[in-house]
Design a protein around this motif. Structure first.
Motif, PDB file in Angstrom:
ATOM      1  N   VAL A   1       0.801  -1.073   0.134  1.00  0.00           N
ATOM      2  CA  VAL A   1       0.039  -0.047   0.010  1.00  0.00           C
ATOM      3  C   VAL A   1       0.920   1.255  -0.110  1.00  0.00           C
ATOM      4  CG1 VAL A   1      -1.695   1.486   1.349  1.00  0.00           C
ATOM      5  CG2 VAL A   1      -1.998  -1.124   0.989  1.00  0.00           C
ATOM      6  N   PRO A   2       1.803   1.505   0.888  1.00  0.00           N
ATOM      7  CA  PRO A   2       2.815   2.500   0.716  1.00  0.00           C
ATOM      8  C   PRO A   2       3.281   2.761  -0.620  1.00  0.00           C
ATOM      9  CG  PRO A   2       3.131   1.618   2.784  1.00  0.00           C
ATOM     10  CD  PRO A   2       2.416   0.614   2.151  1.00  0.00           C
ATOM     11  N   PHE A   3       3.679   1.688  -1.356  1.00  0.00           N
ATOM     12  CA  PHE A   3       4.200   1.769  -2.955  1.00  0.00           C
ATOM     13  C   PHE A   3       3.274   2.449  -3.589  1.00  0.00           C
ATOM     14  CE2 PHE A   3       5.300   0.411  -7.010  1.00  0.00           C
ATOM     15  CZ  PHE A   3       6.282   1.382  -7.257  1.00  0.00           C
ATOM     16  N   ARG A   4       1.991   1.979  -3.686  1.00  0.00           N
ATOM     17  CA  ARG A   4       0.727   2.348  -4.257  1.00  0.00           C
ATOM     18  C   ARG A   4       0.678   3.982  -4.062  1.00  0.00           C
ATOM     19  NH1 ARG A   4      -2.836  -0.889  -6.732  1.00  0.00           N
ATOM     20  NH2 ARG A   4      -2.491  -3.338  -6.756  1.00  0.00           N
ATOM     21  N   ARG A   5       0.781   4.191  -2.712  1.00  0.00           N
ATOM     22  CA  ARG A   5       0.657   5.807  -2.580  1.00  0.00           C
ATOM     23  C   ARG A   5       1.791   6.510  -3.046  1.00  0.00           C
ATOM     24  NH1 ARG A   5      -2.405   9.977  -2.155  1.00  0.00           N
ATOM     25  NH2 ARG A   5      -1.407  11.974  -0.946  1.00  0.00           N
ATOM     26  N   TRP A   6       2.988   6.034  -3.093  1.00  0.00           N
ATOM     27  CA  TRP A   6       4.031   6.702  -3.482  1.00  0.00           C
ATOM     28  C   TRP A   6       3.780   6.893  -5.248  1.00  0.00           C
ATOM     29  CZ3 TRP A   6       9.643   4.129  -3.867  1.00  0.00           C
ATOM     30  CH2 TRP A   6      10.479   5.158  -4.067  1.00  0.00           C
ATOM     31  N   ALA A   7       3.070   5.922  -5.930  1.00  0.00           N
ATOM     32  CA  ALA A   7       3.123   6.023  -7.305  1.00  0.00           C
ATOM     33  C   ALA A   7       1.949   7.058  -7.466  1.00  0.00           C
ATOM     34  CB  ALA A   7       2.318   4.611  -7.682  1.00  0.00           C
ATOM     35  N   GLU A   8       0.995   7.256  -6.752  1.00  0.00           N
ATOM     36  CA  GLU A   8       0.013   8.176  -6.681  1.00  0.00           C
ATOM     37  C   GLU A   8       0.664   9.606  -6.774  1.00  0.00           C
ATOM     38  OE1 GLU A   8      -3.685   8.252  -7.309  1.00  0.00           O
ATOM     39  OE2 GLU A   8      -3.242   6.057  -7.484  1.00  0.00           O
ATOM     40  N   VAL A   9       1.639   9.742  -5.802  1.00  0.00           N
ATOM     41  CA  VAL A   9       2.183  11.093  -5.594  1.00  0.00           C
ATOM     42  C   VAL A   9       3.003  11.524  -6.795  1.00  0.00           C
ATOM     43  CG1 VAL A   9       3.643  12.685  -4.103  1.00  0.00           C
ATOM     44  CG2 VAL A   9       1.806  11.160  -3.062  1.00  0.00           C
ATOM     45  N   GLU A  10       3.957  10.521  -6.925  1.00  0.00           N
ATOM     46  CA  GLU A  10       4.853  10.838  -8.152  1.00  0.00           C
ATOM     47  C   GLU A  10       4.096  10.979  -9.399  1.00  0.00           C
ATOM     48  OE1 GLU A  10       7.794  11.391  -7.779  1.00  0.00           O
ATOM     49  OE2 GLU A  10       8.597  10.284  -6.123  1.00  0.00           O
ATOM     50  N   LEU A  11       3.043  10.453  -9.991  1.00  0.00           N
ATOM     51  CA  LEU A  11       2.830  10.322 -10.976  1.00  0.00           C
ATOM     52  C   LEU A  11       1.713  11.598 -11.344  1.00  0.00           C
ATOM     53  CD1 LEU A  11       2.005   6.738 -12.249  1.00  0.00           C
ATOM     54  CD2 LEU A  11       3.876   7.923 -12.862  1.00  0.00           C
ATOM     55  N   HIS A  12       0.964  11.709 -10.372  1.00  0.00           N
ATOM     56  CA  HIS A  12       0.218  12.969 -10.668  1.00  0.00           C
ATOM     57  C   HIS A  12       0.990  14.242 -10.409  1.00  0.00           C
ATOM     58  CE1 HIS A  12      -3.486  10.915 -10.819  1.00  0.00           C
ATOM     59  NE2 HIS A  12      -3.424  10.221  -9.860  1.00  0.00           N
ATOM     60  N   HIS A  13       1.996  14.275  -9.512  1.00  0.00           N
ATOM     61  CA  HIS A  13       2.933  15.280  -9.550  1.00  0.00           C
ATOM     62  C   HIS A  13       3.341  15.846 -11.098  1.00  0.00           C
ATOM     63  CE1 HIS A  13       6.623  17.809  -7.530  1.00  0.00           C
ATOM     64  NE2 HIS A  13       6.092  18.324  -8.400  1.00  0.00           N
ATOM     65  N   VAL A  14       3.612  14.732 -11.712  1.00  0.00           N
ATOM     66  CA  VAL A  14       4.053  14.983 -13.052  1.00  0.00           C
ATOM     67  C   VAL A  14       2.990  15.332 -14.127  1.00  0.00           C
ATOM     68  CG1 VAL A  14       4.755  13.741 -15.349  1.00  0.00           C
ATOM     69  CG2 VAL A  14       5.783  13.127 -13.125  1.00  0.00           C
ATOM     70  N   ASP A  15       1.615  14.939 -13.596  1.00  0.00           N
ATOM     71  CA  ASP A  15       0.400  15.344 -14.366  1.00  0.00           C
ATOM     72  C   ASP A  15      -0.017  16.868 -14.142  1.00  0.00           C
ATOM     73  OD1 ASP A  15      -0.014  12.721 -15.119  1.00  0.00           O
ATOM     74  OD2 ASP A  15      -1.442  12.027 -13.265  1.00  0.00           O
ATOM     75  N   LEU A  16       0.524  17.319 -13.229  1.00  0.00           N
ATOM     76  CA  LEU A  16       0.366  18.770 -12.913  1.00  0.00           C
ATOM     77  C   LEU A  16       0.714  19.638 -13.957  1.00  0.00           C
ATOM     78  CD1 LEU A  16       0.535  19.016  -9.076  1.00  0.00           C
ATOM     79  CD2 LEU A  16      -1.570  19.183 -10.245  1.00  0.00           C
ATOM     80  N   GLY A  17       1.710  19.333 -14.537  1.00  0.00           N
ATOM     81  CA  GLY A  17       2.322  19.951 -15.791  1.00  0.00           C
ATOM     82  C   GLY A  17       3.190  21.243 -15.046  1.00  0.00           C
ATOM     83  N   ILE A  18       3.701  21.038 -14.171  1.00  0.00           N
ATOM     84  CA  ILE A  18       4.399  22.365 -13.342  1.00  0.00           C
ATOM     85  C   ILE A  18       5.951  22.250 -13.371  1.00  0.00           C
ATOM     86  CG2 ILE A  18       2.439  23.022 -12.072  1.00  0.00           C
ATOM     87  CD1 ILE A  18       3.407  21.463  -9.682  1.00  0.00           C
ATOM     88  N   GLY A  19       6.522  21.627 -14.239  1.00  0.00           N
ATOM     89  CA  GLY A  19       7.974  21.441 -14.609  1.00  0.00           C
ATOM     90  C   GLY A  19       8.477  20.242 -13.736  1.00  0.00           C
ATOM     91  N   TYR A  20       7.745  19.231 -13.228  1.00  0.00           N
ATOM     92  CA  TYR A  20       8.249  18.000 -12.522  1.00  0.00           C
ATOM     93  C   TYR A  20       7.904  17.095 -13.800  1.00  0.00           C
ATOM     94  CZ  TYR A  20       9.252  14.311  -9.094  1.00  0.00           C
ATOM     95  OH  TYR A  20       9.682  13.492  -8.289  1.00  0.00           O
ATOM     96  N   GLU A  21       9.014  16.124 -14.147  1.00  0.00           N
ATOM     97  CA  GLU A  21       8.831  15.388 -15.285  1.00  0.00           C
ATOM     98  C   GLU A  21       9.226  13.874 -14.867  1.00  0.00           C
ATOM     99  OE1 GLU A  21       7.273  16.271 -17.956  1.00  0.00           O
ATOM    100  OE2 GLU A  21       7.414  18.434 -17.822  1.00  0.00           O
ATOM    101  N   LEU A  22       8.871  13.053 -15.549  1.00  0.00           N
ATOM    102  CA  LEU A  22       9.423  11.602 -15.270  1.00  0.00           C
ATOM    103  C   LEU A  22      10.643  11.276 -15.118  1.00  0.00           C
ATOM    104  CD1 LEU A  22       6.611   9.503 -17.416  1.00  0.00           C
ATOM    105  CD2 LEU A  22       6.779   9.664 -15.070  1.00  0.00           C
ATOM    106  N   GLU A  23      11.401  12.200 -15.873  1.00  0.00           N
ATOM    107  CA  GLU A  23      13.028  12.298 -15.723  1.00  0.00           C
ATOM    108  C   GLU A  23      13.510  12.707 -14.528  1.00  0.00           C
ATOM    109  OE1 GLU A  23      11.984  11.765 -19.992  1.00  0.00           O
ATOM    110  OE2 GLU A  23      11.146  13.276 -18.617  1.00  0.00           O
ATOM    111  N   ASP A  24      12.559  13.193 -13.825  1.00  0.00           N
ATOM    112  CA  ASP A  24      12.834  13.977 -12.234  1.00  0.00           C
ATOM    113  C   ASP A  24      12.693  12.756 -11.196  1.00  0.00           C
ATOM    114  OD1 ASP A  24      13.729  16.457 -13.383  1.00  0.00           O
ATOM    115  OD2 ASP A  24      11.519  16.900 -13.785  1.00  0.00           O
TER     116      ASP A  24
END
Length: 229
Positions: A124-147
């Motif tokens: 479950v913690p890894f699933r939450r980690w995925a939510e935070v990382e991928l949706h941070h990218v989805d925001l389109g505010i300068g954080y990319e998958l390369e980061d």
């Protein structure tokens, strides 16, 4: 069994990065569209807050959401809020998740997520980690998958390759990064084997529905069309 404790630390670190980035926005930018069709930044932030509470429900033995309709209604209700309210909710819901994760528990137990999906509590913690990382990218505010931290990228590719393994709509597919890491997935549909190669970020972007795969090298057929997550 996955060791949940390091993943809880990673969730906290990823949340801190997200909060710092979002705090630099303003009320107008919260209403702007994201990379997710039909969702503003407010929708993404509201989803992240409610997802944290939903995963607390999972860890504490309650249904993840009352219903799919209630989940969507909560996001629509919370999306228009001003930035300071969004930030406070995101911060407070993240703290509730960390508190639930820090509580003594049997992390080897099976828990139920959405739509009857089950998993080990330790994941479950890894699933939450995925939510935070991928949706941070989805925001389109300068954080990319390369980061995104490389450990997360490889583990999420592991997770998605396993998820699509044997899928009836995905032919046998080999995945390889330019750095030499390999996976296999699909195998439930006619065709293949297909070889797909690229950077780890581009592979993750394609598997997670964040990139169209045009940057990937493909041999043995067309790039498979992946079902939605």
């Amino acid at each position: 069994m996955i060791d949940h404790a390091p993943d809880l630390v990673s969730v906290r670190d990823a949340t801190d990065r997200l909060l710092i980035a979002v705090a630099a926005l303003d009320n107008a930018s919260v209403t702007e569209p994201t990379r997710l069709s039909g969702w503003s930044r407010g929708h993404v932030l509201a989803h992240l807050a409610r997802n944290a509470d939903a995963l607390v429900n999972v860890l504490e033995g309650r249904p993840m959401y009352v219903s799919g309709n209630a989940r969507e209604a909560d996001i629509e209700r919370d999306a228009p809020r001003p930035l300071d309210v969004q930030l406070a909710d995101l911060r407070e819901s993240a703290a509730r998740f960390q508190k639930a994760g820090d509580a003594p528990a049997d992390w080897s137990r099976t828990v139920e997520l959405r739509n009857g999906v089950t998993d080990s509590a330790s994941r479950v913690p890894f699933r939450r980690w995925a939510e935070v990382e991928l949706h941070h990218v989805d925001l389109g505010i300068g954080y990319e998958l390369e980061d995104v931290p490389p450990e997360f990228v490889e583990r999420e590719i592991d997770f998605l390759a396993e998820r699509f393994g044997g899928h009836p709509e995905v032919p046998s597919t080999g995945l390889a990064t330019d750095e030499g890491r390999v996976w296999t997935t699909g195998g439930g549909a006619d065709g293949g084997p297909i070889e797909v190669r690229g950077t780890a970020a581009d592979l993750l972007g394609w598997l997670a529905g964040r990139r169209d795969g045009s940057a990937l090298g493909v041999r043995g057929g067309a790039l498979p069309t992946l079902p939605p997550l």
